[in-house]
Scaffold this motif. Structure first.
Motif, PDB file in Angstrom:
ATOM      1  N   ARG A  19       0.817  -1.211   0.000  1.00 22.24           N
ATOM      2  CA  ARG A  19       0.000   0.000   0.000  1.00 22.24           C
ATOM      3  C   ARG A  19       0.849   1.259   0.000  1.00 22.24           C
ATOM      4  O   ARG A  19       0.366   2.339  -0.309  1.00 22.24           O
ATOM      5  CB  ARG A  19      -0.930   0.006   1.222  1.00 22.24           C
ATOM      6  CG  ARG A  19      -1.875  -1.183   1.276  1.00 22.24           C
ATOM      7  CD  ARG A  19      -2.698  -1.176   2.553  1.00 22.24           C
ATOM      8  NE  ARG A  19      -3.772  -0.192   2.501  1.00 22.24           N
ATOM      9  CZ  ARG A  19      -4.198   0.505   3.546  1.00 22.24           C
ATOM     10  NH1 ARG A  19      -3.600   0.363   4.712  1.00 22.24           N
ATOM     11  NH2 ARG A  19      -5.194   1.351   3.424  1.00 22.24           N
ATOM     12  N   HIS A  20       2.117   1.130   0.397  1.00 20.77           N
ATOM     13  CA  HIS A  20       3.042   2.273   0.430  1.00 20.77           C
ATOM     14  C   HIS A  20       4.357   1.842  -0.217  1.00 20.77           C
ATOM     15  O   HIS A  20       5.276   1.405   0.479  1.00 20.77           O
ATOM     16  CB  HIS A  20       3.285   2.742   1.870  1.00 20.77           C
ATOM     17  CG  HIS A  20       2.040   3.160   2.589  1.00 20.77           C
ATOM     18  ND1 HIS A  20       1.326   2.297   3.410  1.00 20.77           N
ATOM     19  CD2 HIS A  20       1.369   4.339   2.610  1.00 20.77           C
ATOM     20  CE1 HIS A  20       0.287   2.939   3.908  1.00 20.77           C
ATOM     21  NE2 HIS A  20       0.279   4.175   3.436  1.00 20.77           N
ATOM     22  N   ARG A  23       8.011   2.478   1.229  1.00 21.55           N
ATOM     23  CA  ARG A  23       8.401   2.021   2.566  1.00 21.55           C
ATOM     24  C   ARG A  23       8.844   0.552   2.522  1.00 21.55           C
ATOM     25  O   ARG A  23       8.054  -0.330   2.191  1.00 21.55           O
ATOM     26  CB  ARG A  23       7.252   2.174   3.561  1.00 21.55           C
ATOM     27  CG  ARG A  23       6.734   3.610   3.674  1.00 21.55           C
ATOM     28  CD  ARG A  23       5.560   3.694   4.624  1.00 21.55           C
ATOM     29  NE  ARG A  23       4.976   5.032   4.626  1.00 21.55           N
ATOM     30  CZ  ARG A  23       3.888   5.382   5.317  1.00 21.55           C
ATOM     31  NH1 ARG A  23       3.279   4.460   6.081  1.00 21.55           N
ATOM     32  NH2 ARG A  23       3.415   6.606   5.258  1.00 21.55           N
TER      33      ARG A  23
END
Length: 295
Positions: A19-20, A23
């Protein structure tokens, strides 16, 4: 050849959160095995799950309330576990630059009992009502070697401790230790003796680190050796170091550190912050006693 080398590096790089993508993470959802970052982790009976798996089917139903993983002391795991340590170092460096730019500023931030001395009523210093000096002196340094040694120590010891305790608990140990060291120095030194530096707070971090390492059954010899070396410098008369601030900070760090890592889970926050409040109350009592002596 260059393409092959690049492919090898990509294959060995850390996975990124689905989702990121910016990261990196080493944690995967226990159901779908997609990588998830600390912000997306949802606690499960075993390991962590991603928000989509918790909803049951991807894209349906409301997003679950994400339960972030916790540190040993109950703090929240964050993306930058050294953020507060960096901020503290930045404040110390900014104060040092200000002092070098305007040397007279040093008098306004150092910690001292009170002037003029008896039989006159103090008009400056802590006894003169300048209680802010307990905090300002924790960030004040005059010599390059002093701030250099303290900031290196803060980075080496403070960073890992912040990651282990969490931000709020780490900050509590830092300030309680620094204020306690200042209170003991205020009580036991002449009223005109100036004191400055982050050493009291740093010794508190040393003490809390020793307690944490003991809790985790790590080898204590490195931190004990570091403390012994620092104590040799502390009690060296030629160094003109306030041993009172060091001892006060060390004791406060051990006490608050013990509360942080040994507090029972069901009353964790109460025991942790309650212990900090008790130590601060004792430090305040010492400061009030000394103020009564000087006024």
């Amino acid at each position: 050849m260059e393409q092959s080398a690049g492919s090898a590096r990509d294959a060995h790089s850390a996975p990124v959160c689905y989702r990121h993508p910016d990261r990196e993470t080493g944690v995967r959802c226990t159901r779908c095995e997609r990588p998830v970052c600390p912000e997306c982790m949802v606690s499960a009976s075993v390991g962590f799950q991603c928000p989509d798996c918790v909803r049951g089917t991807a894209g349906e139903g409301p997003a679950p309330r994400v339960s972030r993983p916790r540190t040993l002391a109950g703090g929240t795991v964050t993306a930058d576990p050294r953020l507060l340590t960096k901020i503290l170092i930045g404040i110390n460096l900014a104060m040092f630059v200000a002092i070098k730019a305007n040397p007279s500023f040093l008098y306004d931030v150092v910690l001292f009992g009170g002037l003029p001395e008896k039989p006159f009523t103090p008009t400056s210093g802590v006894a003169g009502g300048e209680w802010y000096r307990f905090v300002s002196s924790m960030f004040a340094h005059e010599a390059y070697w002093h701030i250099g040694f303290n900031m290196l120590s803060l980075w080496w010891v403070g960073g890992p401790l912040e990651a282990a305790l969490g931000r709020s608990r780490y900050l509590a140990v830092y300030f309680v230790s620094g204020l306690s060291g200042g209170a003991l120095a205020y009580l036991l030194t002449p009223p005109d003796a100036p004191m400055l530096g982050a050493s009291g707070a740093l010794y508190g971090l040393f003490g809390a680190t020793a307690v944490l390492m003991r809790r985790l059954n790590y080898d204590l010899r490195p931190v004990v050796a570091l403390l012994v070396i620092n104590m040799i410098f502390t009690f060296n008369p030629s160094m003109h170091i306030s041993w009172q601030a060091h001892i006060g900070g060390l004791v406060a760090g051990v006490v608050t550190g013990y509360a942080m890592v040994h507090a029972p889970r069901e009353r964790r926050a109460l025991v942790q912050y309650g212990t900090c409040a008790v130590v601060l109350a004792l430090a305040l009592a010492l400061a009030l006693i000394r103020t009564a002596q000087l006024t």
